[in-house]
Design an enzyme around this catalytic site. Structure first.
Site, PDB file in Angstrom:
ATOM      1  N   ARG A  51      53.204  29.779  33.725  1.00  0.00           N
ATOM      2  CA  ARG A  51      53.581  30.917  34.532  1.00  0.00           C
ATOM      3  C   ARG A  51      54.090  30.519  35.920  1.00  0.00           C
ATOM      4  O   ARG A  51      54.928  31.191  36.510  1.00  0.00           O
ATOM      5  CB  ARG A  51      52.336  31.798  34.649  1.00  0.00           C
ATOM      6  CG  ARG A  51      52.642  33.197  34.941  1.00  0.00           C
ATOM      7  CD  ARG A  51      51.379  33.987  35.035  1.00  0.00           C
ATOM      8  NE  ARG A  51      51.689  35.195  35.747  1.00  0.00           N
ATOM      9  CZ  ARG A  51      51.735  35.265  37.055  1.00  0.00           C
ATOM     10  NH1 ARG A  51      51.414  34.225  37.771  1.00  0.00           N
ATOM     11  NH2 ARG A  51      52.075  36.387  37.636  1.00  0.00           N
ATOM     12  N   ILE A  71      39.331  38.680  40.706  1.00  0.00           N
ATOM     13  CA  ILE A  71      40.753  38.311  40.792  1.00  0.00           C
ATOM     14  C   ILE A  71      41.515  38.658  39.506  1.00  0.00           C
ATOM     15  O   ILE A  71      42.585  39.251  39.555  1.00  0.00           O
ATOM     16  CB  ILE A  71      40.914  36.802  41.104  1.00  0.00           C
ATOM     17  CG1 ILE A  71      40.101  36.420  42.347  1.00  0.00           C
ATOM     18  CG2 ILE A  71      42.394  36.440  41.286  1.00  0.00           C
ATOM     19  CD1 ILE A  71      40.552  37.026  43.648  1.00  0.00           C
ATOM     20  N   ARG A 122      46.781  20.517  30.474  1.00  0.00           N
ATOM     21  CA  ARG A 122      47.686  21.135  31.450  1.00  0.00           C
ATOM     22  C   ARG A 122      47.240  20.821  32.876  1.00  0.00           C
ATOM     23  O   ARG A 122      48.079  20.774  33.780  1.00  0.00           O
ATOM     24  CB  ARG A 122      47.699  22.662  31.274  1.00  0.00           C
ATOM     25  CG  ARG A 122      48.491  23.143  30.087  1.00  0.00           C
ATOM     26  CD  ARG A 122      48.595  24.654  30.126  1.00  0.00           C
ATOM     27  NE  ARG A 122      48.891  25.084  31.483  1.00  0.00           N
ATOM     28  CZ  ARG A 122      48.490  26.232  32.026  1.00  0.00           C
ATOM     29  NH1 ARG A 122      47.789  27.082  31.317  1.00  0.00           N
ATOM     30  NH2 ARG A 122      48.800  26.544  33.256  1.00  0.00           N
ATOM     31  N   ASP A 165      55.387  41.298  40.203  1.00  0.00           N
ATOM     32  CA  ASP A 165      55.990  42.337  41.043  1.00  0.00           C
ATOM     33  C   ASP A 165      55.908  42.011  42.540  1.00  0.00           C
ATOM     34  O   ASP A 165      56.823  42.334  43.307  1.00  0.00           O
ATOM     35  CB  ASP A 165      55.332  43.698  40.753  1.00  0.00           C
ATOM     36  CG  ASP A 165      53.827  43.666  40.935  1.00  0.00           C
ATOM     37  OD1 ASP A 165      53.200  42.744  40.372  1.00  0.00           O
ATOM     38  OD2 ASP A 165      53.267  44.521  41.631  1.00  0.00           O
ATOM     39  N   ASP A 185      39.092  29.941  39.733  1.00  0.00           N
ATOM     40  CA  ASP A 185      39.318  28.787  38.855  1.00  0.00           C
ATOM     41  C   ASP A 185      38.052  27.949  38.632  1.00  0.00           C
ATOM     42  O   ASP A 185      38.071  27.000  37.844  1.00  0.00           O
ATOM     43  CB  ASP A 185      40.439  27.891  39.413  1.00  0.00           C
ATOM     44  CG  ASP A 185      41.812  28.513  39.193  1.00  0.00           C
ATOM     45  OD1 ASP A 185      41.927  29.512  38.479  1.00  0.00           O
ATOM     46  OD2 ASP A 185      42.790  27.976  39.767  1.00  0.00           O
ATOM     47  N   LYS A 196      47.004  20.007  41.312  1.00  0.00           N
ATOM     48  CA  LYS A 196      48.101  20.542  40.493  1.00  0.00           C
ATOM     49  C   LYS A 196      48.725  21.757  41.164  1.00  0.00           C
ATOM     50  O   LYS A 196      49.956  21.868  41.234  1.00  0.00           O
ATOM     51  CB  LYS A 196      47.544  20.933  39.121  1.00  0.00           C
ATOM     52  CG  LYS A 196      48.486  21.793  38.295  1.00  0.00           C
ATOM     53  CD  LYS A 196      47.882  22.190  36.974  1.00  0.00           C
ATOM     54  CE  LYS A 196      47.017  23.417  36.998  1.00  0.00           C
ATOM     55  NZ  LYS A 196      47.751  24.694  37.113  1.00  0.00           N
ATOM     56  N   ASN A 197      47.882  22.652  41.673  1.00  0.00           N
ATOM     57  CA  ASN A 197      48.412  23.904  42.225  1.00  0.00           C
ATOM     58  C   ASN A 197      49.094  23.736  43.583  1.00  0.00           C
ATOM     59  O   ASN A 197      49.726  24.662  44.071  1.00  0.00           O
ATOM     60  CB  ASN A 197      47.311  24.964  42.318  1.00  0.00           C
ATOM     61  CG  ASN A 197      46.964  25.528  40.961  1.00  0.00           C
ATOM     62  OD1 ASN A 197      47.621  25.222  39.959  1.00  0.00           O
ATOM     63  ND2 ASN A 197      45.926  26.349  40.900  1.00  0.00           N
ATOM     64  N   ARG A 224      48.850  39.608  34.853  1.00  0.00           N
ATOM     65  CA  ARG A 224      49.551  38.665  35.711  1.00  0.00           C
ATOM     66  C   ARG A 224      51.043  38.949  35.892  1.00  0.00           C
ATOM     67  O   ARG A 224      51.897  38.145  35.517  1.00  0.00           O
ATOM     68  CB  ARG A 224      49.354  37.235  35.196  1.00  0.00           C
ATOM     69  CG  ARG A 224      47.911  36.866  35.066  1.00  0.00           C
ATOM     70  CD  ARG A 224      47.706  35.423  34.779  1.00  0.00           C
ATOM     71  NE  ARG A 224      47.678  34.606  35.980  1.00  0.00           N
ATOM     72  CZ  ARG A 224      47.411  33.313  35.992  1.00  0.00           C
ATOM     73  NH1 ARG A 224      47.182  32.673  34.882  1.00  0.00           N
ATOM     74  NH2 ARG A 224      47.389  32.646  37.115  1.00  0.00           N
ATOM     75  N   PRO A 225      51.383  40.101  36.449  1.00  0.00           N
ATOM     76  CA  PRO A 225      52.795  40.395  36.691  1.00  0.00           C
ATOM     77  C   PRO A 225      53.341  39.586  37.871  1.00  0.00           C
ATOM     78  O   PRO A 225      52.595  38.849  38.520  1.00  0.00           O
ATOM     79  CB  PRO A 225      52.776  41.887  37.034  1.00  0.00           C
ATOM     80  CG  PRO A 225      51.421  42.137  37.585  1.00  0.00           C
ATOM     81  CD  PRO A 225      50.488  41.130  36.967  1.00  0.00           C
ATOM     82  N   CYS A 272      49.470  37.130  29.590  1.00  0.00           N
ATOM     83  CA  CYS A 272      48.854  35.818  29.719  1.00  0.00           C
ATOM     84  C   CYS A 272      47.411  35.964  29.296  1.00  0.00           C
ATOM     85  O   CYS A 272      46.841  37.049  29.391  1.00  0.00           O
ATOM     86  CB  CYS A 272      48.972  35.377  31.172  1.00  0.00           C
ATOM     87  SG  CYS A 272      47.956  33.989  31.591  1.00  0.00           S
TER      88      CYS A 272
END
Ligand code: UD1
Length: 436
Positions: free
Chosen positions: A96, A331, A401, A128, A309, A22-23, A125-126, A120
């Site tokens: 996201r 993380i 998801r 920037d 994950d 998926k990622n 989880r910005p 989130c």
């Protein structure tokens, strides 16, 4: 809302076929925005986040042609004309990774408007780092009404060092750099296989990229990219989840169609815990060996370290290991929500800041539990497989998801798991509204 009902106790045995990552599929789909030609992708997992991304791309004017039935893992995307360079809040809030369209939209059309993802469940989880990278390439970034607006006549190659490692940040800026004028040098990049896979696709589209999969990536910008065909790499998180599921039940699972080289950090932990892991070609098999596994400390880290994950699923396994396992999450700052639900099932886990101390083995017992995010849900499934009695997992839309047909795959290797719909029937007028 669907729930999963799992009766624990069965040892999982057999073979599970692993799907596409998926990622890796999400950035690959966003990359179609970089060209007017068709990009054909294969080994796309049939999961909710992919459907959301298709919807997102369609709102921008992308023609999508997804296969059905046996061809459901293929999709062809054609962004002949981008009619609407915007990612709306409604879609970004559910996923996201929608922010991955920012770089490609900006590079192709000179303008991108993307909703800020907001808080989130697993930390702040910005984005920037994405924005600073694009600014380094010459973009002007403004913020209004919860949206980020990025603009640039033509991006210019530049040197940019990420302050901290970001997977989608690396992917976003990399995509933008492919169409920038001149050379871009990105430092402190994520080295995840998904970044490398994206670079492989971009290369087939005509991008000139060197160093993907290492901390420094250089890109020679080109004026335009063209269509390509690409097969997405196997999902290392799905692969790890199934191996851990097999082990927590004391079973013997073999996963196929995977890339064992991407799972080295997990294999190292499992071997240290006393499991036997055997790799042959694109398959891997894990068995608990003689008796109980040993508690083994683990710290998450960027690739090639242990994937965050898989942290929740590993924690579930450690509830069944002998001794005290210290798990450190480096993380994300708030990624232990599953521990509370695991404790409700009988686990003994203590949280101290970014460390979780798991005391095992614990006899788990089935309970009604709530899934809080994608991987937390997977850890509850694993615990349920090892628990005594029945577990009902609510809010499994999180699982949908990112895991394709999870319950079918588990049933095929001996798990007693079923999906049930809402137990209270909806009033008639609601049902009619839902159909309309
Ligand atoms: C990706 C993965 C996700 C995985 C994560 C870490 C996708 C679609 N998702 O998410 O499954 O858990 O990598 O391996 O590939 N950060 C900032 N500023 C930014 C971006 C990130 O401070 O602009 C922080 C995050 O809050 C986090 C850390 O950096 O603490 C790493 O996040 P990042 O690598 O960006 O995660 P994602 O790319 O969102």
């Amino acid at each position: 809302m669907d729930k999963l009902v799992i009766r624990g106790g069965a040892a999982l045995r057999g073979t599970v076929r692993i799907g596409g990552a998926k990622n890796a599929a999400l950035p690959a789909m966003a990359a179609c925005l970089l060209t007017a030609d068709a990009v054909a992708l294969d080994n796309i997992p049939d999961v909710r986040d992919i459907q959301t991304t298709r919807r997102l791309l369609e709102t921008m004017g992308v023609e999508t042609d997804a296969g059905a039935g046996r061809a459901r893992h293929r999709v062809s995307l054609r962004a002949a004309e981008i009619t609407h360079a915007e990612a709306p809040y409604d879609l970004v809030k559910t996923m996201r990774a929608s922010t991955l369209v920012l770089g490609p939209l900006l590079a192709r059309t000179g303008r991108a408007r993307v909703s800020l993802p907001g808080g989130c469940a697993i930390g702040a989880r910005p984005i920037d780092l994405h924005l600073k990278g694009l600014e380094a390439l010459g973009a002007t970034i403004t913020q209004e009404h919860g949206y980020v607006l990025a603009q640039a006549e033509r991006l210019r190659g530049a040197r940019y060092a990420f302050e901290r490692i970001s997977v989608t940040g690396t992917e976003d800026v990399l995509m933008a750099a492919t169409l920038a004028e001149g050379e871009t040098r990105l430092e402190n990049c994520a080295q995840e296989p998904e970044v490398e896979d994206l670079a492989a696709l971009l290369g087939k589209m005509g991008a000139r990229i060197a160093g993907a999969g290492t901390p420094t990536i250089t890109v020679q910008g080109v004026a335009r990219l063209h269509g390509a065909e690409h097969r997405i790499i196997p999902d290392r998180i799905e692969a790890g989840t199934f191996l851990l599921a097999g082990l927590i039940t004391g079973g013997d699972l073999t996963i196929t169609h995977c890339q064992p080289a991407h799972l080295k950090a997990l294999f190292e932990r499992l071997r240290q815990a006393g499991a036997e892991v055997r790799v042959a070609g694109d398959t891997a098999r894990a068995v608990a060996g003689g008796g109980r596994l040993r508690a083994t400390a683990m710290t998450t880290a960027e690739y090639p370290g242990f994937a965050t994950d898989l942290q929740a699923q590993y924690m579930a396994l450690m509830t069944q290991a002998q001794g005290d396992a210290e798990i450190t999450e480096t993380i994300f700052e708030n990624r232990f929500m599953h521990a509370l639900e695991l404790n409700r099932m009988g686990a003994q886990i203590r949280i101290e800041g970014r460390r979780a101390l798991v005391h095992g083995p614990s006899a788990l017992s089935g309970a009604a539990v709530l899934a809080s995010d994608l991987r937390a849900s997977a850890s509850l499934v694993l615990a349920a497989l090892a628990a005594d009695g029945e577990t009902i997992i609510d809010r499994i839309y999180h699982l949908d998801r990112g895991y394709e047909r999870l319950e079918e795959k588990l049933r095929a290797v001996g798990a007693a798991v079923r999906r049930v719909g809402n137990l209270i029937p909806a009033p008639k007028h609601h049902a009619a509204a839902a159909q309309g």
